[in-house]
Motif scaffolding. Sequence first.
Motif, PDB file in Angstrom:
ATOM      1  N   GLU A  66       0.861  -1.130   0.102  1.00  0.00           N
ATOM      2  CA  GLU A  66       0.111  -0.006  -0.193  1.00  0.00           C
ATOM      3  C   GLU A  66       0.864   1.241  -0.081  1.00  0.00           C
ATOM      4  N   TYR A  67       0.496   2.202  -0.944  1.00  0.00           N
ATOM      5  CA  TYR A  67       1.056   3.461  -0.808  1.00  0.00           C
ATOM      6  C   TYR A  67       0.369   4.374  -1.015  1.00  0.00           C
ATOM      7  N   ASN A  68       0.102   5.574  -0.148  1.00  0.00           N
ATOM      8  CA  ASN A  68      -0.684   6.858  -0.338  1.00  0.00           C
ATOM      9  C   ASN A  68      -2.236   6.320  -0.512  1.00  0.00           C
ATOM     10  N   GLY A  69      -2.425   5.225   0.249  1.00  0.00           N
ATOM     11  CA  GLY A  69      -3.908   4.926   0.096  1.00  0.00           C
ATOM     12  C   GLY A  69      -4.207   3.871  -1.309  1.00  0.00           C
ATOM     13  N   GLN A  70      -3.435   3.684  -1.997  1.00  0.00           N
ATOM     14  CA  GLN A  70      -3.509   2.728  -3.117  1.00  0.00           C
ATOM     15  C   GLN A  70      -2.671   1.308  -2.899  1.00  0.00           C
TER      16      GLN A  70
END
Length: 93
Positions: A74-78
Motif C-alpha cells: 500500500e502506498y498513499n492509500g492505493q
Amino acid sequence: MNTQIMRVVKQGEAFAVQSQKSESGQMMKCNIVLQEMGGKYENQYAAAMLGNMAQCKFAPGALVAVTLRFTAREYNGQVYQDILVTDIEKLKG
C-alpha cells in the motif's frame, strides 16, 4: 511459489535503478512480459527481473521455466501489486 512453463511475449532493455540492498547503491532491472501456455488469450504477466538476471536476453516466443513472486503493498492509500521473477531458465526446443 510454483515453477511454470511460459512463453516470452516481450522483454525490455536492462537499466540501472537505485537500491539500498546493493553495495554500489544501484541494481540492474529489466521488465519482461510472460504468457501462460495455451491459446493466444491466456493470462499475461508483466514482471521484473533484478540483478544479474536482468542481463539475460530472451527472444519473443521463447519457452521458459519461470518462478514468480507476487507481492502487494500500500502506498498513499492505493494498493499496488509487484511481480518479481525469482528464477528463469530457457527451455530447449
